[in-house]
Design a protein around this motif. Structure first.
Motif, PDB file in Angstrom:
ATOM      1  N   HIS A 175      -7.724  -4.067   6.661  1.00 15.57           N
ATOM      2  CA  HIS A 175      -6.407  -3.952   6.644  1.00 15.57           C
ATOM      3  C   HIS A 175      -5.976  -4.064   8.091  1.00 15.57           C
ATOM      4  O   HIS A 175      -6.476  -3.975   9.034  1.00 15.57           O
ATOM      5  N   HIS A 195       0.922  -1.336  -0.046  1.00 14.49           N
ATOM      6  CA  HIS A 195       0.197   0.192  -0.231  1.00 14.49           C
ATOM      7  C   HIS A 195       0.915   1.281  -0.103  1.00 14.49           C
ATOM      8  O   HIS A 195       0.964   1.886   0.972  1.00 14.49           O
ATOM      9  N   HIS A 198     -12.164  -4.694   1.120  1.00  8.81           N
ATOM     10  CA  HIS A 198     -11.449  -5.767   2.103  1.00  8.81           C
ATOM     11  C   HIS A 198     -10.942  -4.958   3.427  1.00  8.81           C
ATOM     12  O   HIS A 198     -11.002  -3.838   3.242  1.00  8.81           O
ATOM     13  N   ASP A 240      -3.439  -6.910   3.814  1.00  3.63           N
ATOM     14  CA  ASP A 240      -4.669  -7.163   3.257  1.00  3.63           C
ATOM     15  C   ASP A 240      -5.281  -8.199   4.033  1.00  3.63           C
ATOM     16  O   ASP A 240      -4.791  -9.176   4.230  1.00  3.63           O
ATOM     17  N   ASP A 273      -3.824   1.169  -3.415  1.00  7.81           N
ATOM     18  CA  ASP A 273      -4.034  -0.111  -3.451  1.00  7.81           C
ATOM     19  C   ASP A 273      -4.655  -0.630  -4.576  1.00  7.81           C
ATOM     20  O   ASP A 273      -5.556   0.230  -5.182  1.00  7.81           O
TER      21      ASP A 273
HETATM   22 ZN   LIG Z   1      -5.521  -3.359   0.794  1.00 12.46          ZN
END
Ligand SMILES: [Zn+2]
Ligand SMILES: [Zn+2]
Length: 136
Positions: free
Chosen positions: A78, A22, A76, A89, A70
């Motif tokens: 983190h 990221h 999703h 992730d 990302d």
């Molecule tokens: Zn992510």
């Protein structure tokens, strides 16, 4: 000119897609420069904005407020290590939380949901690395 900018966007996307950490725009710039040494930060920002408009990258902001990019565009969660800054992730914890439901009852539109967990990653925990003390 057109071709060069298309290639720069493609390279920027490749860098984000190949990065599981990221990265911030500055980190992406460093990595793009390994392939295209003359690219500027302004160009990287512009290309990231294009990719975001195309839905190919998403911007994630953690507690620090800095934009992280990302290429995993699906919903999703983190985990953020407060000691080394590593981000990983995670599968989304659940489809919809009670906060989203409560807001929707009040007429809000909740487009997507993500949860960030904060703490110390396994590597940092093993060597006893502590998060920096934040003084307000
Ligand atoms: Zn992510
Ligand atoms: Zn860590």
């Amino acid at each position: 000119m057109k071709q060069r900018s298309t290639r720069q966007v493609a390279t920027t996307y490749d860098v984000v897609a190949a990065s599981a950490d990221h990265p911030t725009a500055e980190q992406i710039l460093e990595r793009v420069r390994q392939k295209m040494p003359r690219v500027s930060l302004g160009t990287v920002y512009r290309n990231l904005e294009k990719l975001r408009e195309q839905g190919r990258v998403v911007v994630v902001r953690f507690a620090g407020g800095v934009a992280h990019y990302d290429a995993m565009v699906g919903e999703h969660d983190h985990f953020v290590c407060e000691s080394c800054g590593a981000v990983r992730d995670l599968e989304p914890a659940r489809a919809r939380g009670s906060n989203a439901t409560a807001l929707e009852r009040r007429g809000y539109v909740v487009r997507w949901q993500t949860t960030s967990l904060y703490g110390t990653c396994g590597e940092c925990a093993e060597v006893g690395r502590q998060p920096p003390v934040i003084v307000n």
